[in-house]
Structure formats: C-alpha cells, structure tokens
Design a protein around this motif. Structure first.
Motif: not given
Length: 324
Positions: A25-27, A54-57, A252-253, A258-259
C-alpha cells in the motif's frame, strides 16, 4: 535433496515477496485550502476512497483540507518538492510556472459555467494543459467549476467607477488584479485564511469570491453588500505531482483520471445547484444583493488591462471566447 529443498524455499520466498510487493500500500497526501463543508473537500474524500477501492487498496490517500498543509502557494510548491502528491488549485497558480494558462482568469473571458466546461473539452484546453505539464511535469487530471466570482463590500457597487479607491482583498495572483485595478480599486493580497479577520477589522473594505465561498467562509457576516460582478467564472484543477504521475502504471493513470473527473463533475453540479439558491438566502439574511452593469466593467478591463502584461496570448483568449 538438500539443494532441491533449498531451491524450492528460495523460489517460494521470491514468489511471496513479489506477491507482497504487488499488494503493497502506498500512502499519498491530497491537500487543498477549502473548508470541509465544501464540495471540493467532500468530493476529494470520495475520490480518495474510490481510488482505494478501484486499486484494491494499493493506494491509501489522506485528504488534508482547510490549509492544513499550507496556503495555496505552499501547496503548489509542495507539489514540486514532492511533499504533497495531489492538490486542488486554480490555474492562476499554475500560471506562475506557465503564464499562458492564466488567460482563463482574464475577466469576462467565460460567458457562464457551461462555457467553462466546454472549454475543458476543447483543443485549446488540451494545448494549455500540455504546456503546463511540459513546464512542470505535474499533470492536470480534472477541472472543477469553482463558482462565479462576485464582489462583497460595505458600500453599494453598480458600476466600475463605484470601486474607485476601494480597499479590496484579492489573491496574490496577477490575473485577479485586472478587474479591481481597471476600476481604480486599491488591492491587498491577504492570505485566504485571513480574509474574514481583515474584513472584520477594516484592514480591507471588500473582497471577491463565489457565492458558495462567501457562504462557507461567512464573509456575509462582516459585509453588507454583494455586487454580482461575475467577473471571473472560476475553476480549480486537480493536479497530480510529477513524481506520482510518472510512477503510476498506465492502468493506474486511467483509474486516477476517471475517478478525479467523476469527482469534478459531482462537485461542479453541487456548486451550480448551491449558487442558484444563495442569492435569495443572502437577501433573507438582510444582505443587499444587486446586479451591476457588466458591460461597463468589461469595457474598462479591455481598455486598461493588456494581455501581454500578464504573459497571456490574445490568440488564446480569442480561441476560448469562440467556443460554443
């Protein structure tokens, strides 16, 4: 047998490390200067949660509102330094690195919010956004309608001449100075977080912001008049730092974009709906709200404020004005 077992254990360790890395996980830090009640915050929080889903955490995004990580200029600097990953900020600040993009703050360039949104889908927007990204490496992921800027004061304003000598707070950004200075006002670059107190103690007599901001920051408590100057149809960019954008996979981009665009659309709708209600609500509070001679204001700006002094290109202004 010993070597085979050792090899199997080693392969398993590599596979486990690879699996853990793929789920690491990246914070990230997402910051802005707006109040928690405003859609620029609530939709940023929604976007942060949605990206996490959407990135599964794989990305946990903490949102810092109300100048918690600094004033808007600080946040833009933080984007360069990598101390913040995502910010919500106006093109007026982006123009410090790429002046051409600031033309969108030249007074009366946009007819209304619909014209602004049409601009964000145009070729001239793509050109200006690319110019900013080429200059900084930062990426404009989405654009949100911030509101149409109006003027509050403790005197009635109906024409440009009514602002002669008026002490008015404007952000420390050249584009915001155009209309007040064209009308002979004395401008003061007071930080956003300090405007209420400055109005209250008389350091300045007036300020300009959208109706939603006038409500959120409670400027109406220390101002008796709202002039519907409508001089800037304002917007905010959702900006991703060069470091973060370059580190994201193509997949991921797409998710981030989109979000963030969905969040911008949601916030834009809320702002438009709220603005439509606020004129009457301010009147009900005893605030005097009046229309102005916009043609008079625009005429003075065009006569007294050149595009070149701000680093703008008149051809960009013409291209944006031509958008239907």
């Amino acid at each position: 047998m010993k070597f085979t077992l050792r090899g199997l254990i080693g392969a398993a360790a590599v596979l486990m490390a690879s699996t853990l890395a793929s789920h690491a996980q990246t914070t990230l830090k997402w910051a802005h200067v707006y109040e928690t009640s405003e859609p620029f915050h609530t939709e940023s929080v929604w976007a942060a949660e949605e990206i996490n889903k959407r990135t599964n955490g794989r990305y946990k995004i903490d949102v810092y509102p109300a100048s918690q990580l600094g004033k808007e200029a600080d946040l833009n600097q933080g984007l360069k330094l990598g101390t913040v990953d995502i910010i919500v900020s106006g093109s007026s600040f982006a123009a410090r690195d790429y002046p051409r993009i600031g033309v969108t703050y030249y007074p009366y360039i946009f007819r209304n919010p619909e014209h602004l949104i049409a601009y964000t889908k145009s070729d001239i927007f793509k050109e200006l956004a690319k110019g900013y990204e080429d200059a900084t490496g930062n990426h404009i992921a989405a654009v949100t309608y911030y509101g149409t800027r109006q003027t509050t004061s403790n005197k009635e304003i109906k024409t440009c001449a009514d602002m002669q000598g008026l002490k008015i707070r404007v952000p420390d950004v050249p584009a915001y100075l155009a209309m007040p200075r064209a009308c002979g006002a004395n401008t003061a670059p007071i930080a956003f977080a300090e405007v209420y107190l400055a109005l209250q103690n008389g350091t300045v007599e007036a300020q300009e912001n959208p109706l939603t901001t006038i409500e959120a920051k409670k400027f109406y408590e220390v101002q008796s008049n709202i002039a519907l100057t409508g001089h800037i149809v304002d917007h905010l960019n959702t900006l991703i730092s060069k470091q973060l954008w370059s580190s994201l996979s193509d997949e991921d981009k797409q998710i981030f974009t989109e979000v963030m665009m969905e969040a911008a659309e949601r916030a834009t709708k809320k702002v438009q709906e709220r603005e439509a209600q606020l004129v009457q609500e301010f009147k009900d509070k005893g605030i005097k709200v009046n229309e102005v001679d916009k043609a008079d204001f625009e005429k003075n700006v065009l006569e007294k404020v050149s595009f070149e002094e701000f680093g703008y290109d008149k051809a960009d202004w013409e291209a944006i004005r031509a958008i239907q």
